[in-house]
Design an enzyme around this catalytic site. Structure first.
Site, short mmCIF file in Angstrom:
data_model
loop_
_atom_site.label_atom_id
_atom_site.label_comp_id
_atom_site.label_asym_id
_atom_site.label_seq_id
_atom_site.Cartn_x
_atom_site.Cartn_y
_atom_site.Cartn_z
N TRP A 207 14.99 14.29 -13.50
CA TRP A 207 15.01 15.22 -12.37
C TRP A 207 16.37 15.32 -11.68
O TRP A 207 16.70 16.34 -11.10
CB TRP A 207 13.94 14.89 -11.32
CG TRP A 207 13.77 15.95 -10.27
CD1 TRP A 207 13.01 17.10 -10.36
CD2 TRP A 207 14.38 16.01 -8.97
NE1 TRP A 207 13.11 17.85 -9.21
CE2 TRP A 207 13.95 17.18 -8.34
CE3 TRP A 207 15.24 15.16 -8.29
CZ2 TRP A 207 14.35 17.55 -7.06
CZ3 TRP A 207 15.65 15.53 -7.01
CH2 TRP A 207 15.20 16.70 -6.40
N ASP A 208 17.21 14.30 -11.74
CA ASP A 208 18.45 14.33 -10.95
C ASP A 208 19.64 13.81 -11.75
O ASP A 208 20.48 13.09 -11.22
CB ASP A 208 18.26 13.49 -9.67
CG ASP A 208 19.33 13.77 -8.62
OD1 ASP A 208 19.88 14.89 -8.60
OD2 ASP A 208 19.64 12.85 -7.83
N LEU A 209 19.74 14.19 -13.01
CA LEU A 209 20.81 13.64 -13.85
C LEU A 209 22.05 14.54 -13.78
O LEU A 209 22.21 15.48 -14.54
CB LEU A 209 20.36 13.47 -15.30
CG LEU A 209 21.28 12.57 -16.12
CD1 LEU A 209 21.40 11.18 -15.50
CD2 LEU A 209 20.80 12.45 -17.55
#
Length: 307
Positions: A207-209
């Site tokens: 989700w937040d790479l």
């Protein structure tokens, strides 16, 4: 992502970065204030419980305090303390499933508080420090391709529910967008999500790479950190690398490169990327802020791509 920062000192225990306290106040209000107030005792408890020795200054992101420590046997590690919420509660679950393969290794975990002991990576060698943005995008795409081979476990928060909530909120938000062109663009994003909402996927997503959540280590060239995991379609994981180091003229190259490395259907990947843009827009609208022009431009550039 973590970084050293100016800090307010708590004598003989830890340094609480002022930026972390301000972020908790802004985003979590009373719960955030309570978390910051409890940090000194919480930290002391885990240093004692896990027999750890602090070896350097505290670091932080928006939501977590990270302390470099050594274990009793001298093994370097980091102690991560964060406010447990619907996003962070899945982090140890995902890290345990990935088991150090493409991501930082989980060494210990306290479920009630969400406190984690993680292997120490090299914070001085962050992907964001590499000058070649295209190289960074490809590194992220390869990491995602690897991480997505893991199916999400039962009980993980699911893109199905996130998409349904986005579509339910959109009709109330659209009238609050004053610019007709922007309103149509956001409505188009919602329409694209509606087309794919019945097939939300089942992969374990990060989700937040983005490039500040990728660090080097001695055992692997690059490893992912700080996941906010959920179950869903890999297309929902593309947005951070599109938005990183924003360059509107590069959106097409990045989208093509990532969908190619990940082997994704372009139309589905674009629809789920619209879902991330819709999510961002709804957050801005509901908090009374103007829409982010970079998000809108990303949607425009994606719309111009061929299927």
């Amino acid at each position: 992502m973590t970084r050293p920062a100016p800090a307010a000192t708590v004598p003989e225990v830890i340094d609480i970065p002022e930026e972390l306290a301000a972020a908790q106040e802004k985003f979590n209000k009373e719960a955030g204030r309570a978390f910051i107030a409890a940090l000194p005792d919480l930290t002391a408890d885990f240093l004692h419980r896990w027999d750890l020795r602090v070896t350097g200054p505290s670091m932080h992101g928006v939501s977590a305090l990270v302390l470099p420590v050594d274990r009793a046997d001298g093994t370097p590690a980091v102690l991560k303390l964060q406010l447990r919420d619907h996003e962070s509660e899945g982090e140890p679950v995902a890290l345990r499933l990935w088991n150090g393969d493409g991501a930082v290794r989980l060494l210990d975990h306290d479920e009630p508080t969400g406190t984690m002991l993680l292997e120490r990576l090299d914070a001085t060698r962050m992907l964001a420090h590499r000058p070649d943005v295209h190289e960074g995008v490809l590194v992220i795409a390869r990491l995602l391709a690897h991480l997505h081979t893991t199916p999400a476990p039962p009980g993980m928060r699911h893109l199905r529910d996130i998409a349904a909530a986005l579509l339910e909120r959109t009709p109330r938000a659209l009238p609050r967008i004053p610019d007709p062109a922007a309103r149509r663009l956001v409505a188009d994003c919602a329409a694209a999500v509606r087309e794919v909402a019945d097939e939300p996927g089942d992969r374990l997503l990060h989700w937040d790479l983005h490039d500040e959540n990728v660090l080097a280590s001695d055992r692997a060239p690059w490893l992912a950190i700080d996941p906010k995991p959920l179950a869903g379609d890999p297309g929902f994981d593309l947005w951070p690398a599109l938005a990183n180091n924003f360059d509107p003229d590069d959106i097409g190259w990045r989208f093509d490169a990532m969908t190619d490395v990940l082997g994704l259907d372009r139309a589905r990947a674009r629809a789920w990327t619209y879902g991330r843009l819709l999510q961002n827009c709804l957050w801005e609208i509901e908090d009374g802020r103007p829409l982010d022009e970079a998000d809108l431009e990303t949607a425009r550039r994606l719309r111009s791509l061929t299927a």
